[in-house]
Design a protein around this motif. Structure first.
Motif, PDB file in Angstrom:
ATOM      1  N   PRO A   1       0.817  -1.219   0.000  1.00 41.45           N
ATOM      2  CA  PRO A   1       0.000   0.000   0.000  1.00 41.45           C
ATOM      3  C   PRO A   1       0.850   1.267   0.000  1.00 41.45           C
ATOM      4  O   PRO A   1       0.340   2.354   0.273  1.00 41.45           O
ATOM      5  CB  PRO A   1      -0.783  -0.132   1.312  1.00 41.45           C
ATOM      6  N   ALA A   2       2.149   1.159  -0.288  1.00 45.97           N
ATOM      7  CA  ALA A   2       3.034   2.327  -0.222  1.00 45.97           C
ATOM      8  C   ALA A   2       2.509   3.446  -1.115  1.00 45.97           C
ATOM      9  O   ALA A   2       2.048   3.192  -2.230  1.00 45.97           O
ATOM     10  CB  ALA A   2       4.441   1.929  -0.673  1.00 45.97           C
ATOM     11  N   PRO A   3       2.560   4.682  -0.632  1.00 44.44           N
ATOM     12  CA  PRO A   3       2.111   5.798  -1.460  1.00 44.44           C
ATOM     13  C   PRO A   3       3.063   6.030  -2.632  1.00 44.44           C
ATOM     14  O   PRO A   3       4.186   5.522  -2.634  1.00 44.44           O
ATOM     15  CB  PRO A   3       2.147   6.986  -0.493  1.00 44.44           C
ATOM     16  N   ALA A   4       2.598   6.805  -3.591  1.00 43.51           N
ATOM     17  CA  ALA A   4       3.453   7.162  -4.727  1.00 43.51           C
ATOM     18  C   ALA A   4       4.746   7.781  -4.212  1.00 43.51           C
ATOM     19  O   ALA A   4       4.766   8.435  -3.166  1.00 43.51           O
ATOM     20  CB  ALA A   4       2.711   8.149  -5.623  1.00 43.51           C
ATOM     21  N   GLY A   5       5.820   7.559  -4.945  1.00 41.83           N
ATOM     22  CA  GLY A   5       7.077   8.155  -4.501  1.00 41.83           C
ATOM     23  C   GLY A   5       8.260   7.692  -5.319  1.00 41.83           C
ATOM     24  O   GLY A   5       8.142   6.836  -6.199  1.00 41.83           O
ATOM     25  N   THR A   6       9.408   8.298  -5.002  1.00 45.27           N
ATOM     26  CA  THR A   6      10.681   7.929  -5.622  1.00 45.27           C
ATOM     27  C   THR A   6      11.539   7.291  -4.540  1.00 45.27           C
ATOM     28  O   THR A   6      11.714   7.879  -3.466  1.00 45.27           O
ATOM     29  CB  THR A   6      11.363   9.183  -6.192  1.00 45.27           C
ATOM     30  N   ARG A   7      12.034   6.093  -4.815  1.00 40.88           N
ATOM     31  CA  ARG A   7      12.758   5.340  -3.796  1.00 40.88           C
ATOM     32  C   ARG A   7      14.019   4.715  -4.390  1.00 40.88           C
ATOM     33  O   ARG A   7      14.137   4.617  -5.610  1.00 40.88           O
ATOM     34  CB  ARG A   7      11.856   4.241  -3.202  1.00 40.88           C
ATOM     35  N   HIS A   8      14.908   4.305  -3.524  1.00 36.32           N
ATOM     36  CA  HIS A   8      16.126   3.620  -3.950  1.00 36.32           C
ATOM     37  C   HIS A   8      16.051   2.154  -3.543  1.00 36.32           C
ATOM     38  O   HIS A   8      15.603   1.843  -2.425  1.00 36.32           O
ATOM     39  CB  HIS A   8      17.359   4.255  -3.306  1.00 36.32           C
ATOM     40  N   ALA A   9      16.507   1.272  -4.429  1.00 37.91           N
ATOM     41  CA  ALA A   9      16.572  -0.161  -4.109  1.00 37.91           C
ATOM     42  C   ALA A   9      17.783  -0.756  -4.823  1.00 37.91           C
ATOM     43  O   ALA A   9      17.840  -0.776  -6.060  1.00 37.91           O
ATOM     44  CB  ALA A   9      15.298  -0.881  -4.542  1.00 37.91           C
ATOM     45  N   ALA A  10      18.755  -1.205  -4.032  1.00 38.54           N
ATOM     46  CA  ALA A  10      19.960  -1.826  -4.601  1.00 38.54           C
ATOM     47  C   ALA A  10      20.473  -2.841  -3.594  1.00 38.54           C
ATOM     48  O   ALA A  10      20.007  -2.883  -2.442  1.00 38.54           O
ATOM     49  CB  ALA A  10      21.014  -0.759  -4.886  1.00 38.54           C
ATOM     50  N   GLY A  11      21.422  -3.655  -4.024  1.00 44.16           N
ATOM     51  CA  GLY A  11      22.008  -4.628  -3.116  1.00 44.16           C
ATOM     52  C   GLY A  11      22.548  -3.929  -1.877  1.00 44.16           C
ATOM     53  O   GLY A  11      23.033  -2.800  -1.946  1.00 44.16           O
ATOM     54  N   GLY A  12      22.472  -4.618  -0.732  1.00 48.33           N
ATOM     55  CA  GLY A  12      22.916  -4.003   0.513  1.00 48.33           C
ATOM     56  C   GLY A  12      24.429  -3.874   0.572  1.00 48.33           C
ATOM     57  O   GLY A  12      25.164  -4.692   0.033  1.00 48.33           O
ATOM     58  N   GLY A  13      24.895  -2.799   1.248  1.00 51.91           N
ATOM     59  CA  GLY A  13      26.329  -2.579   1.392  1.00 51.91           C
ATOM     60  C   GLY A  13      26.914  -1.938   0.140  1.00 51.91           C
ATOM     61  O   GLY A  13      26.183  -1.452  -0.715  1.00 51.91           O
ATOM     62  N   ALA A  14      28.216  -1.957   0.063  1.00 51.86           N
ATOM     63  CA  ALA A  14      28.880  -1.271  -1.051  1.00 51.86           C
ATOM     64  C   ALA A  14      30.230  -1.911  -1.307  1.00 51.86           C
ATOM     65  O   ALA A  14      30.826  -2.534  -0.414  1.00 51.86           O
ATOM     66  CB  ALA A  14      29.066   0.208  -0.718  1.00 51.86           C
ATOM     67  N   THR A  15      30.688  -1.727  -2.538  1.00 51.16           N
ATOM     68  CA  THR A  15      32.044  -2.145  -2.884  1.00 51.16           C
ATOM     69  C   THR A  15      32.494  -1.279  -4.066  1.00 51.16           C
ATOM     70  O   THR A  15      31.837  -0.298  -4.405  1.00 51.16           O
ATOM     71  CB  THR A  15      32.089  -3.657  -3.202  1.00 51.16           C
ATOM     72  N   THR A  16      33.610  -1.646  -4.645  1.00 54.43           N
ATOM     73  CA  THR A  16      34.065  -1.002  -5.880  1.00 54.43           C
ATOM     74  C   THR A  16      33.985  -2.047  -6.992  1.00 54.43           C
ATOM     75  O   THR A  16      33.772  -3.247  -6.734  1.00 54.43           O
ATOM     76  CB  THR A  16      35.521  -0.529  -5.752  1.00 54.43           C
TER      77      THR A  16
END
Ligand SMILES: NC(=O)c1ccc[n+]([C@@H]2O[C@H](COP(=O)([O-])OP(=O)(O)OC[C@H]3O[C@@H](n4cnc5c(N)ncnc54)[C@H](OP(=O)(O)O)[C@@H]3O)[C@@H](O)[C@H]2O)c1
Length: 300
Positions: free
Chosen positions: A213-228
């Motif tokens: 039921p999330a309202p309209a919006g702009t969101r981020h979704a990517a693999g957790g954590g970070a690397t190079t």
């Protein structure tokens, strides 16, 4: 409805939505490029009307179609035009067609639309952070976002992701696996930071968002954590049982490319969590799961 259903993300979306055990209430229309050219306004409106009229709703269109050859878009005017048509114009056409039939739309965008944080700060990027698209692909994707938000103010889900690899098509993971066989050592860029994203995890996240039921919006979704990129390449070597030290770090300057790459593409999950959605798995776990499920990824 899934558009761009033949791409890396699109094929995972379709696999997920049509898998045994998927909710039987889902009726899925999957349209690859040969089925629907998303730049064709008449075809888009026809397809969306036919689909929305046939279903029992609620209807959600997930747009996984995009022009993704980022370097070609910088050097070839025809490619630049194709990028603009697919990434900027087409999302607007799709969103307007959704608005006509009362459907919602999940639209996939990219870390490339974001700019550096002020004063050289480095922390996970959230949707409200400064924009700064560099290059044709990045600008075309930002324009696409804006058109979707404008056409569906109350029924859009714009989801920015990053560093996607999937079971379908060419990608960094496959390339590194091939190069591990072909070369003794390999220089890989170590000054670009990001969040590698297994497309099956992203597909699951997008479906969860579409059902929420999330309202309209702009969101981020990517693999957790970070690397190079170097870190990701070393992880691929490790999955192959090869010595990760064969991958040597180098700077972006060693590999000039036509399209500029953001140095910092680490996407935060605050907007995703705030919508009540489970963050995507950590990138390293996801890579292991991906190559376990699709061993051919390691064949290069
Ligand atoms: N890959 C990444 O690292 C990355 C990173 C951040 C964001 N994204 C975004 O994630 C989304 C999915 O990307 P992906 O990695 O799955 O890319 P992909 O594998 O290149 O898939 C894109 C699909 O869109 C299709 N397409 C292109 N133009 C079209 C048109 N005019 N009409 C219909 N279909 C068309 C392509 O068909 P053809 O192959 O026949 O051209 C391809 O099947 C895109 O929005 C992309 O911008 C990707």
């Amino acid at each position: 409805m899934v558009t761009g259903a033949g791409g890396a993300l699109g094929s995972d979306l379709v696999a997920l939505l049509t898998a045994p055990g998927a909710p039987p209430t889902d009726s899925v229309v999957a349209l690859a490029r040969a089925d629907l050219d998303v730049t064709d306004d008449g075809a888009v409106r026809g397809a969306v009307r036919a689909w929305a009229g046939a279903g029992e709703g609620p209807a959600v269109l997930v747009n996984a179609a995009a022009y993704t050859a980022v370097d070609r878009a910088e050097t070839d005017p025809d490619a630049a035009a194709a990028a603009w048509a697919a990434n900027a114009d087409a999302p607007g056409l799709l969103a307007r067609a959704c608005a006509e039939v009362g459907a919602a739309m999940v639209h996939v965008s990219t870390d490339y639309v974001l700019g550096p944080l002020p004063d050289g700060v480095r922390r996970p990027l959230e949707p409200g952070d400064p924009l700064g698209p560099q290059g044709v692909y990045a600008r075309s994707k930002l324009a696409g976002e804006e058109r979707v938000r404008a056409a569906l103010p109350d029924a859009h889900h714009v989801v920015r992701t990053a560093w996607v690899y999937g079971a379908t098509g060419a990608n960094f993971v496959r390339t590194m696996a091939r190069l591990a066989r072909e070369r003794d050592t390999l220089d890989v860029v170590d000054d670009q930071h990001g969040s590698p994203t297994w497309s099956a995890d992203l597909a699951a996240g997008l479906v969860a968002l579409a059902r929420s039921p999330a309202p309209a919006g702009t969101r981020h979704a990517a693999g957790g954590g970070a690397t190079t990129w170097c870190g990701l390449a070393r992880a691929v070597f490790a999955e192959l049982g090869a010595d990760p030290e064969r991958v040597r770090p180098c700077d972006t300057a060693a590999f000039p490319r036509p399209a500029p790459r953001p140095a910092w593409s680490v996407l935060g999950d605050a907007s995703w969590r705030a919508a009540g959605l489970a963050p995507l798995p950590p990138w390293r776990d996801a890579l292991h799961a991906a190559v376990t499920r699709h061993p051919d990824l390691l064949l290069g």
